[in-house]
Design a protein around this motif. Sequence first.
Motif, PDB file in Angstrom:
ATOM      1  N   GLN A  47      42.226  71.566  29.145  1.00 13.42           N
ATOM      2  CA  GLN A  47      40.808  71.226  29.105  1.00 13.42           C
ATOM      3  C   GLN A  47      40.157  71.256  30.491  1.00 13.42           C
ATOM      4  OE1 GLN A  47      39.739  67.885  26.526  1.00 13.42           O
ATOM      5  NE2 GLN A  47      41.801  67.946  25.672  1.00 13.42           N
ATOM      6  N   LYS A  53      44.481  66.601  19.485  1.00  9.47           N
ATOM      7  CA  LYS A  53      43.613  65.471  19.145  1.00  9.47           C
ATOM      8  C   LYS A  53      43.780  64.337  20.162  1.00  9.47           C
ATOM      9  CE  LYS A  53      43.507  66.286  14.133  1.00  9.47           C
ATOM     10  NZ  LYS A  53      43.946  65.766  12.805  1.00  9.47           N
ATOM     11  N   SER A  65      44.813  64.610  23.303  1.00  4.09           N
ATOM     12  CA  SER A  65      44.243  65.045  24.579  1.00  4.09           C
ATOM     13  C   SER A  65      42.726  64.942  24.559  1.00  4.09           C
ATOM     14  CB  SER A  65      44.669  66.484  24.882  1.00  4.09           C
ATOM     15  OG  SER A  65      46.070  66.595  24.949  1.00  4.09           O
ATOM     16  N   GLN A  66      42.134  65.279  23.418  1.00  5.72           N
ATOM     17  CA  GLN A  66      40.687  65.183  23.304  1.00  5.72           C
ATOM     18  C   GLN A  66      40.222  63.734  23.397  1.00  5.72           C
ATOM     19  OE1 GLN A  66      38.484  67.720  23.226  1.00  5.72           O
ATOM     20  NE2 GLN A  66      36.885  66.146  23.356  1.00  5.72           N
ATOM     21  N   ARG A  67      40.955  62.819  22.768  1.00  5.05           N
ATOM     22  CA  ARG A  67      40.598  61.397  22.827  1.00  5.05           C
ATOM     23  C   ARG A  67      40.675  60.890  24.277  1.00  5.05           C
ATOM     24  NH1 ARG A  67      41.376  56.744  19.617  1.00  5.05           N
ATOM     25  NH2 ARG A  67      40.910  58.082  17.830  1.00  5.05           N
ATOM     26  N   SER A  87      40.582  62.737  26.967  1.00  9.02           N
ATOM     27  CA  SER A  87      39.569  63.467  27.736  1.00  9.02           C
ATOM     28  C   SER A  87      38.204  62.805  27.633  1.00  9.02           C
ATOM     29  CB  SER A  87      39.479  64.914  27.233  1.00  9.02           C
ATOM     30  OG  SER A  87      38.417  65.600  27.845  1.00  9.02           O
ATOM     31  N   GLU A  88      37.865  62.347  26.448  1.00 10.58           N
ATOM     32  CA  GLU A  88      36.584  61.663  26.254  1.00 10.58           C
ATOM     33  C   GLU A  88      36.533  60.393  27.080  1.00 10.58           C
ATOM     34  OE1 GLU A  88      36.508  61.154  22.050  1.00 10.58           O
ATOM     35  OE2 GLU A  88      36.035  63.261  21.632  1.00 10.58           O
ATOM     36  N   ARG A  89      37.651  59.665  27.128  1.00 14.72           N
ATOM     37  CA  ARG A  89      37.712  58.456  27.948  1.00 14.72           C
ATOM     38  C   ARG A  89      37.579  58.792  29.432  1.00 14.72           C
ATOM     39  NH1 ARG A  89      40.616  53.927  26.481  1.00 14.72           N
ATOM     40  NH2 ARG A  89      40.011  53.215  28.569  1.00 14.72           N
ATOM     41  N   THR A 123      36.063  61.352  30.752  1.00 20.34           N
ATOM     42  CA  THR A 123      34.670  61.749  31.021  1.00 20.34           C
ATOM     43  C   THR A 123      33.779  60.517  31.141  1.00 20.34           C
ATOM     44  OG1 THR A 123      35.017  63.824  29.817  1.00 20.34           O
ATOM     45  CG2 THR A 123      32.749  63.140  30.203  1.00 20.34           C
ATOM     46  N   GLU A 124      34.014  59.536  30.266  1.00 18.00           N
ATOM     47  CA  GLU A 124      33.237  58.302  30.332  1.00 18.00           C
ATOM     48  C   GLU A 124      33.465  57.585  31.659  1.00 18.00           C
ATOM     49  OE1 GLU A 124      34.508  56.068  26.997  1.00 18.00           O
ATOM     50  OE2 GLU A 124      33.601  57.397  25.505  1.00 18.00           O
ATOM     51  N   GLU A 125      34.716  57.576  32.119  1.00 18.11           N
ATOM     52  CA  GLU A 125      35.051  56.890  33.362  1.00 18.11           C
ATOM     53  C   GLU A 125      34.364  57.546  34.559  1.00 18.11           C
ATOM     54  OE1 GLU A 125      37.178  54.215  34.152  1.00 18.11           O
ATOM     55  OE2 GLU A 125      37.175  53.756  32.027  1.00 18.11           O
TER      56      GLU A 125
END
Length: 253
Positions: free
Chosen positions: A30, A239, A241-243, A245-247, A249-251
Amino acid sequence: MAVRIAICNRKGGTGKSTVTVNLAAGLAEQGFRVLIIDLDSQSHCAAGLGIKPTAPFIHDLFSLSTPITDSIRLSDYPGLWIAPADPTFDHNQAGDNELRLNEALDQENLDQDFDVILMDTPPSQDQLLMNALMAAHWVVVPFVPHYLSYQGIKQLVRLMHSIKLSHNPKLQLAGFLPTMASSTMRHHKAIMEEVSRHFGNNRILPAIRMDIRLADAFSQGQPVIGYAPKSRAAEDFSKLSQRISERLTEEQL
């Protein structure tokens, strides 16, 4: 600034190294720059990436004060580096400084060179596990959904809580990761429901189902998303890695 993630469970056989290698590969795919630090002297992470571990090793940081950067090497998987374990390392040689890894990461500015640092840890409460928890921002806890693994989870959470209060206030639980999971096995389902009830459903990460392709990929020195991209294990790690990754990005917002 890198997010440091320790992959921990005080019980062995929960798939920590498999999770570390495949999560690292998923995050690298990603676009994240990912470093694996393999603190477990079984050295499975190097094997999972098809790398023959040779000196210098990450364990030389503890026994010889060798810089971490000396042990880092690029894998064949784009965006993924590893500081491999020493298969001959005696964990009793780790010394008594529980902050050694954290200090070295800071001093060598590795948080600037990578986006994610994943730390595979030994399945025992020794100085190497403590060093990982002292250095980590997040903890991912792989567990096989059965009773003994659940007991290991509770012990680890108590240890994390103590460390967070005393030495590492940044430490937080990223989540519990069911591995070798089966939705059709009544006992697995019951244990996952108990973990969810006790810690909260939002603490449960997307499960990694049983899949022989994971073992096949490891034996070939490849992450499963490269070896068998259409397998259910590859789907599950995508799935996960995506979860994560979202965290991440938020950080970074």
